[in-house]
Design a protein around this motif. Structure first.
Motif, PDB file in Angstrom:
ATOM      1  N   PRO A  59       0.823  -1.222   0.000  1.00  0.00           N
ATOM      2  CA  PRO A  59       0.000   0.000   0.000  1.00  0.00           C
ATOM      3  C   PRO A  59       0.854   1.267   0.000  1.00  0.00           C
ATOM      4  CG  PRO A  59      -0.713  -1.534   1.713  1.00  0.00           C
ATOM      5  CD  PRO A  59       0.593  -2.046   1.187  1.00  0.00           C
ATOM      6  N   LYS A  60       0.332   2.318  -0.604  1.00  0.00           N
ATOM      7  CA  LYS A  60       1.055   3.589  -0.659  1.00  0.00           C
ATOM      8  C   LYS A  60       1.266   4.167   0.732  1.00  0.00           C
ATOM      9  CE  LYS A  60       1.070   7.944  -3.195  1.00  0.00           C
ATOM     10  NZ  LYS A  60       0.346   8.798  -4.157  1.00  0.00           N
ATOM     11  N   SER A  61       0.376   3.836   1.659  1.00  0.00           N
ATOM     12  CA  SER A  61       0.446   4.397   3.012  1.00  0.00           C
ATOM     13  C   SER A  61       1.596   3.825   3.840  1.00  0.00           C
ATOM     14  CB  SER A  61      -0.875   4.143   3.743  1.00  0.00           C
ATOM     15  OG  SER A  61      -1.127   2.745   3.820  1.00  0.00           O
ATOM     16  N   VAL A  62       2.193   2.728   3.382  1.00  0.00           N
ATOM     17  CA  VAL A  62       3.282   2.112   4.141  1.00  0.00           C
ATOM     18  C   VAL A  62       4.503   3.024   4.123  1.00  0.00           C
ATOM     19  CG1 VAL A  62       4.927   0.195   4.198  1.00  0.00           C
ATOM     20  CG2 VAL A  62       2.512  -0.243   3.744  1.00  0.00           C
ATOM     21  N   ARG A  63       5.039   3.274   5.295  1.00  0.00           N
ATOM     22  CA  ARG A  63       6.240   4.105   5.398  1.00  0.00           C
ATOM     23  C   ARG A  63       7.413   3.210   5.758  1.00  0.00           C
ATOM     24  NH1 ARG A  63       4.139   9.541   8.589  1.00  0.00           N
ATOM     25  NH2 ARG A  63       2.592  10.147   7.039  1.00  0.00           N
ATOM     26  N   ASN A  64       8.401   3.217   4.901  1.00  0.00           N
ATOM     27  CA  ASN A  64       9.566   2.368   5.098  1.00  0.00           C
ATOM     28  C   ASN A  64      10.748   3.011   4.406  1.00  0.00           C
ATOM     29  OD1 ASN A  64      11.424  -0.066   4.274  1.00  0.00           O
ATOM     30  ND2 ASN A  64      10.118  -0.824   5.916  1.00  0.00           N
ATOM     31  N   LYS A  65      11.940   2.843   4.972  1.00  0.00           N
ATOM     32  CA  LYS A  65      13.133   3.456   4.384  1.00  0.00           C
ATOM     33  C   LYS A  65      13.352   2.976   2.960  1.00  0.00           C
ATOM     34  CE  LYS A  65      17.997   4.333   5.365  1.00  0.00           C
ATOM     35  NZ  LYS A  65      19.120   4.097   6.292  1.00  0.00           N
ATOM     36  N   SER A  66      13.098   1.698   2.715  1.00  0.00           N
ATOM     37  CA  SER A  66      13.237   1.163   1.362  1.00  0.00           C
ATOM     38  C   SER A  66      12.002   0.352   1.001  1.00  0.00           C
ATOM     39  CB  SER A  66      14.481   0.282   1.248  1.00  0.00           C
ATOM     40  OG  SER A  66      14.494  -0.369  -0.003  1.00  0.00           O
ATOM     41  N   HIS A  67      11.164   0.923   0.143  1.00  0.00           N
ATOM     42  CA  HIS A  67      10.003   0.180  -0.345  1.00  0.00           C
ATOM     43  C   HIS A  67      10.443  -1.073  -1.087  1.00  0.00           C
ATOM     44  CE1 HIS A  67       6.126   2.705  -0.184  1.00  0.00           C
ATOM     45  NE2 HIS A  67       6.910   3.082   0.802  1.00  0.00           N
ATOM     46  N   LEU A  68      11.549  -0.975  -1.833  1.00  0.00           N
ATOM     47  CA  LEU A  68      12.017  -2.113  -2.620  1.00  0.00           C
ATOM     48  C   LEU A  68      12.353  -3.290  -1.724  1.00  0.00           C
ATOM     49  CD1 LEU A  68      12.872  -3.374  -5.300  1.00  0.00           C
ATOM     50  CD2 LEU A  68      15.123  -2.323  -4.989  1.00  0.00           C
ATOM     51  N   ARG A  69      13.128  -3.072  -0.671  1.00  0.00           N
ATOM     52  CA  ARG A  69      13.497  -4.171   0.220  1.00  0.00           C
ATOM     53  C   ARG A  69      12.266  -4.757   0.910  1.00  0.00           C
ATOM     54  NH1 ARG A  69      18.168  -1.541   3.627  1.00  0.00           N
ATOM     55  NH2 ARG A  69      18.022   0.196   2.181  1.00  0.00           N
ATOM     56  N   LEU A  70      11.358  -3.889   1.338  1.00  0.00           N
ATOM     57  CA  LEU A  70      10.137  -4.373   1.990  1.00  0.00           C
ATOM     58  C   LEU A  70       9.297  -5.200   1.019  1.00  0.00           C
ATOM     59  CD1 LEU A  70       8.213  -4.473   4.388  1.00  0.00           C
ATOM     60  CD2 LEU A  70       7.260  -2.275   3.634  1.00  0.00           C
ATOM     61  N   ALA A  71       9.132  -4.705  -0.205  1.00  0.00           N
ATOM     62  CA  ALA A  71       8.327  -5.421  -1.198  1.00  0.00           C
ATOM     63  C   ALA A  71       8.954  -6.765  -1.559  1.00  0.00           C
ATOM     64  CB  ALA A  71       8.165  -4.563  -2.452  1.00  0.00           C
ATOM     65  N   LEU A  72      10.288  -6.794  -1.714  1.00  0.00           N
ATOM     66  CA  LEU A  72      10.965  -8.063  -2.000  1.00  0.00           C
ATOM     67  C   LEU A  72      10.795  -9.050  -0.858  1.00  0.00           C
ATOM     68  CD1 LEU A  72      14.298  -6.802  -3.627  1.00  0.00           C
ATOM     69  CD2 LEU A  72      12.521  -8.155  -4.761  1.00  0.00           C
ATOM     70  N   SER A  73      10.842  -8.555   0.368  1.00  0.00           N
ATOM     71  CA  SER A  73      10.670  -9.435   1.532  1.00  0.00           C
ATOM     72  C   SER A  73       9.270 -10.037   1.568  1.00  0.00           C
ATOM     73  CB  SER A  73      10.934  -8.661   2.832  1.00  0.00           C
ATOM     74  OG  SER A  73      12.266  -8.223   2.885  1.00  0.00           O
ATOM     75  N   ILE A  74       8.277  -9.240   1.221  1.00  0.00           N
ATOM     76  CA  ILE A  74       6.892  -9.739   1.175  1.00  0.00           C
ATOM     77  C   ILE A  74       6.779 -10.843   0.128  1.00  0.00           C
ATOM     78  CG2 ILE A  74       4.539  -9.108   0.478  1.00  0.00           C
ATOM     79  CD1 ILE A  74       5.074  -6.354   1.792  1.00  0.00           C
ATOM     80  N   GLY A  75       7.363 -10.611  -1.036  1.00  0.00           N
ATOM     81  CA  GLY A  75       7.322 -11.625  -2.085  1.00  0.00           C
ATOM     82  C   GLY A  75       8.046 -12.891  -1.689  1.00  0.00           C
ATOM     83  N   ALA A  76       9.207 -12.749  -1.049  1.00  0.00           N
ATOM     84  CA  ALA A  76       9.989 -13.921  -0.637  1.00  0.00           C
ATOM     85  C   ALA A  76       9.253 -14.737   0.414  1.00  0.00           C
ATOM     86  CB  ALA A  76      11.347 -13.473  -0.113  1.00  0.00           C
ATOM     87  N   LYS A  77       8.570 -14.066   1.326  1.00  0.00           N
ATOM     88  CA  LYS A  77       7.809 -14.785   2.360  1.00  0.00           C
ATOM     89  C   LYS A  77       6.660 -15.573   1.751  1.00  0.00           C
ATOM     90  CE  LYS A  77       8.911 -11.782   6.236  1.00  0.00           C
ATOM     91  NZ  LYS A  77       8.452 -10.745   7.176  1.00  0.00           N
ATOM     92  N   ALA A  78       6.121 -15.071   0.653  1.00  0.00           N
ATOM     93  CA  ALA A  78       4.998 -15.758  -0.004  1.00  0.00           C
ATOM     94  C   ALA A  78       5.455 -16.952  -0.842  1.00  0.00           C
ATOM     95  CB  ALA A  78       4.238 -14.776  -0.894  1.00  0.00           C
ATOM     96  N   ALA A  79       6.747 -17.022  -1.142  1.00  0.00           N
ATOM     97  CA  ALA A  79       7.255 -18.091  -2.009  1.00  0.00           C
ATOM     98  C   ALA A  79       7.195 -19.444  -1.325  1.00  0.00           C
ATOM     99  CB  ALA A  79       8.692 -17.783  -2.417  1.00  0.00           C
TER     100      ALA A  79
END
Length: 199
Positions: A59-79
């Motif tokens: 979501p756009k509302s998520v605040r994180n230093k690196s959206h890329l790292r957070l998004a990759l982590s979400i994808g990896a957890k789903a794998a």
């Protein structure tokens, strides 16, 4: 893969990834990083047509230093698989050999390019993530800008994708999206170039 406002690129390149994933009996996980164009609709359509595709979003509302790292982590957890490939939607597989060699080595990176109109694929194997660290840091600093460019791609470490075991995947993701000054980036580039010249 992580995408953001890449509707046209998805339409053009996602079918290549889906073809390779289908042949390998694998899955593709795409995390949409708060796109504002037609990306969500395209992902929804592709997901309805392909059993190998799973999509989620940040979501756009998520605040994180690196959206890329957070998004990759979400994808990896789903794998579900024990082997994960972190890929770039702008660098589609050119041939089936793109996947060949990804199961070898603790960390494997793939380079593909056209030579005289013919696709060529090169894999580089590393024994562990520490050995691969300079290559990943160099290519993935500043949001993956290291992926751009065509000239001497292998020598410069401009890889298309990286495969790692799931248990070391999160250590690899930590190497993405760092910001360095020009001097440090130059030193990293020089180190990678020198090592690849004699590989």
């Amino acid at each position: 893969m992580v995408v953001h406002d890449q509707a046209e690129t998805l339409e053009r390149n996602l079918p290549h990834f889906l073809t390779v994933a289908g042949k390998a009996h694998g899955e593709i996980i795409i995390v949409d990083d708060a796109s504002t164009d037609g990306t969500p609709d395209i992902l929804k359509r592709f997901q309805g047509e392909n059993e190998h595709l799973y999509t989620t979003f940040l979501p756009k509302s998520v605040r994180n230093k690196s959206h890329l790292r957070l998004a990759l982590s979400i994808g990896a957890k789903a794998a579900l698989a024990s082997r994960i490939i972190l890929a770039d939607i702008t660098r589609p597989p050119l041939v089936d050999e793109w996947l060949t060699g990804f199961s070898n080595g603790e960390v494997t990176v793939v380079y593909s390019q056209l030579k005289q109109g013919q696709p060529q694929v090169t894999h580089q194997l590393f024994d562990n993530i520490e050995e691969a660290k300079p290559y990943v840091l160099k290519a993935e600093c500043n949001g993956g800008l290291g992926h751009r460019g065509r000239f001497m791609r292998f020598r410069r470490g401009l890889y298309d994708a990286i495969a790692v075991n799931k248990d070391t995947c999160f250590d690899t993701i930590k190497l993405f999206d760092h910001h360095y000054n020009a001097l440090k980036r130059f030193r990293m580039c020089l180190g990678v170039f020198t090592k690849n010249m004699f590989a």
